[in-house]
Design a protein around this motif. Structure first.
Motif, PDB file in Angstrom:
ATOM      1  N   GLN A 297       0.813  -1.215   0.000  1.00 25.79           N
ATOM      2  CA  GLN A 297       0.000   0.000   0.000  1.00 25.79           C
ATOM      3  C   GLN A 297       0.847   1.265   0.000  1.00 25.79           C
ATOM      4  OE1 GLN A 297      -2.057  -1.473   3.612  1.00 25.79           O
ATOM      5  NE2 GLN A 297      -3.922  -0.723   2.628  1.00 25.79           N
TER       6      GLN A 297
ATOM      7  N   ASN B  58      -3.570   6.889   1.364  1.00 24.66           N
ATOM      8  CA  ASN B  58      -3.849   5.476   1.629  1.00 24.66           C
ATOM      9  C   ASN B  58      -4.156   5.226   3.098  1.00 24.66           C
ATOM     10  OD1 ASN B  58      -2.593   2.661   2.578  1.00 24.66           O
ATOM     11  ND2 ASN B  58      -3.522   2.435   0.563  1.00 24.66           N
TER      12      ASN B  58
ATOM     13  N   TRP C  24     -12.378   0.861   7.687  1.00 19.21           N
ATOM     14  CA  TRP C  24     -12.461   0.311   6.325  1.00 19.21           C
ATOM     15  C   TRP C  24     -12.106  -1.172   6.332  1.00 19.21           C
ATOM     16  CZ3 TRP C  24      -8.297  -1.826   3.698  1.00 19.21           C
ATOM     17  CH2 TRP C  24      -8.494  -2.103   2.329  1.00 19.21           C
ATOM     18  N   TRP C  25     -11.040  -1.511   7.042  1.00 19.73           N
ATOM     19  CA  TRP C  25     -10.593  -2.904   7.110  1.00 19.73           C
ATOM     20  C   TRP C  25     -11.662  -3.798   7.741  1.00 19.73           C
ATOM     21  CZ3 TRP C  25      -9.491  -5.658  11.719  1.00 19.73           C
ATOM     22  CH2 TRP C  25      -8.875  -6.899  11.546  1.00 19.73           C
TER      23      TRP C  25
ATOM     24  N   GLU D 266      -7.889   3.930   3.764  1.00 21.40           N
ATOM     25  CA  GLU D 266      -7.983   2.508   4.109  1.00 21.40           C
ATOM     26  C   GLU D 266      -7.584   2.326   5.575  1.00 21.40           C
ATOM     27  OE1 GLU D 266      -5.838   0.319   1.108  1.00 21.40           O
ATOM     28  OE2 GLU D 266      -7.119   1.081  -0.501  1.00 21.40           O
TER      29      GLU D 266
END
Length: 473
Positions: A396, A436, A444-445, A440
């Motif tokens: 990422q 990022n 979000w995870w 994320e």
């Protein structure tokens, strides 16, 4: 946070440790706290080891949480065999690509299997038809398999926070033939990176009872299951605010001198000695008239009763002492090594103050220090992240300066480049990293994993031969 189950069932989380006290601060425990609060669920973890053991669960609610917390018991012998033995002297080194450090002892796997089976029985005793079970990490690879043997048909997912070994490395595990069955018992087996997915798939391909469909779904004994990557994030907004408002301790550095920082558990997978030696290589080539940088390495002891961890501590102390002995001056200590816990808010402030972060593990599932450093930085004058190719975060955070920690010369070059990088390039790199980290994040995870788990296919009742056209060549 996500709606964890369309049927309004509870979320049952299993992890090795439970948070203590009030609302957890940041990271995984905060995300699970939020998900459980929304779902009205149950969080299960290990109690401190003792002499007696109960077969079920003990509720420890103190009225501070909107969900239930339960513990399962461990005897001192089980702690030795299940936790220190099989989990951390076999699975941990093997999954971190250090099969040379495996310490396989008779009885440790039996202890691991017994604890996993007892935890499964305890969960089976409380689970309701619409509940979703989310298992965390390598301590409980067998729990889903044991739950299926007990007839539990609920959706079960596991997230592995550490890397997954290659097909060649996994052969060092005495129970390797059982591993595909453990994985297949989950509806969703989650890992950190796409390379971890590839490693799991290689292990499954060797098992003659496993077949894979064109969309990547696996079939084993008529059970459909998926292996997917879910790169874990952080509470980016919360960490950024903690960094912005933190009181930074007085560091007594030379005026305008740059600060490099590393924050890790004291573990052989973190590349701590390689990192300090690369800093020493940079100092050797440094212009004596330039500003004198200080490298602050915070590495609290982890699993200090394991021999491999005692050895890495001694190596790190020798390396730091050696470099300081060569390069230190009366008003400058190049390496500052802190071997104790530092509060999270202080760490956040140190990240914001630091000019460079060294996140250079030899193997790591993700490494959230990289994301915390990015979140902590001032976007108008950001520091530089140096990141190992072997950290899961590299998939990422490719805008970081990427290094091979085994290549000391190139590593030293990266340190020099980071310390001399102009503001425009620092801001450009940081903007990409920050997007990022904030897009994320941990919420979000959690959403991604639970949405995928709730939508995962469950079983296949047809003839596998009829699916040959769907199987990849």
């Amino acid at each position: 946070m996500p709606d964890t189950d369309a049927a309004d069932g509870r979320l049952i989380v299993l992890s090795n440790r439970l948070p203590k006290g009030g609302i957890p601060a940041g990271g995984l425990v905060f995300a699970l706290h939020e998900a459980l609060s929304d779902a009205g669920g149950i969080w299960i973890g290990a109690a401190d080891p003792g002499t007696d053991v109960k077969s079920g669960l003990t509720r420890i609610d103190d009225g501070t949480q909107p969900y239930e917390r339960h513990t399962f018991d461990l005897t001192e012998r089980e702690h030795e065999g299940f936790y220190l033995g099989y989990s951390n002297a076999v699975l941990w080194p093997l999954f971190h690509h250090r099969s040379d450090l495996l310490h396989i002892r008779e009885g440790d796997f039996a202890s691991y299997a017994a604890v996993n089976a007892r935890v499964a029985r305890a969960i089976a005793g409380i689970v309701e038809p619409d509940d979703v079970i989310w298992i965390h990490d390598y301590h409980f690879l067998m729990v889903a398999h044991e739950l299926r043997a007990l007839g539990v048909q609920n959706r079960i997912g596991l997230f592995l926070h550490i890397p997954f070994p290659s097909q060649n490395e996994i052969m060092a595990l005495p129970q390797v033939a059982l591993l595909p069955g453990w994985i297949a018992a989950h509806d969703l087996f989650g890992v950190q990176t796409t390379r971890d997915v590839a490693a799991v798939n290689e292990v499954l391909k060797v098992d003659k009872r496993c077949q894979v469909l064109a969309d990547g779904t696996w079939i084993r004994d008529s059970r459909l299951f998926q292996v997917r990557s879910f790169p874990i994030g952080i509470d980016a907004d919360g960490f950024a605010e903690a960094a912005r408002t933190a009181t930074i301790p007085r560091l007594t550095l030379q005026k305008h001198a740059p600060l490099l920082i590393g924050v890790d558990r004291l573990d052989y997978s973190k590349g701590l000695v390689h990192r300090i030696e690369a800093f020493g290589a940079y100092l050797e080539r440094r212009d004596p008239g330039s500003l004198a940088p200080t490298f602050l390495q915070i590495a609290p002891t982890s699993r200090g009763d394991v021999a491999a961890y005692q050895e890495i501590r001694e190596e790190l102390e020798r390396a730091a002492g050696h470099i300081n002995g060569i390069y230190a001056e009366l008003d400058w200590t190049p390496v500052r090594y802190v071997n104790r816990h530092i509060d999270r808010d202080v760490i956040a402030g140190l990240y914001r103050r630091a000019d460079v972060a060294l996140v250079t593990p030899l193997a790591d599932g993700m490494n959230l220090v990289a994301k915390e450093f990015v979140a902590a930085q001032d976007p108008e004058d950001p520091g530089v992240l140096i990141l190992s190719h072997f950290a899961g975060a590299v998939e990422q955070l490719s805008a970081a300066l990427l290094v091979n920690p085994f290549d000391q010369s190139s590593f030293a070059d990266a340190i020099e480049r980071a310390l001399t990088m102009d503001l425009e390039e620092r801001k450009e790199r940081h903007a990409a990293l920050r997007k990022n980290v904030f897009d994320e994040d941990i919420a979000w995870w959690t959403q991604c994993f639970l949405d995928r788990l709730n939508g995962a296919p469950r079983s296949f009742e047809g003839d596998l031969k009829s699916l040959r056209d769907e199987l990849p060549a």
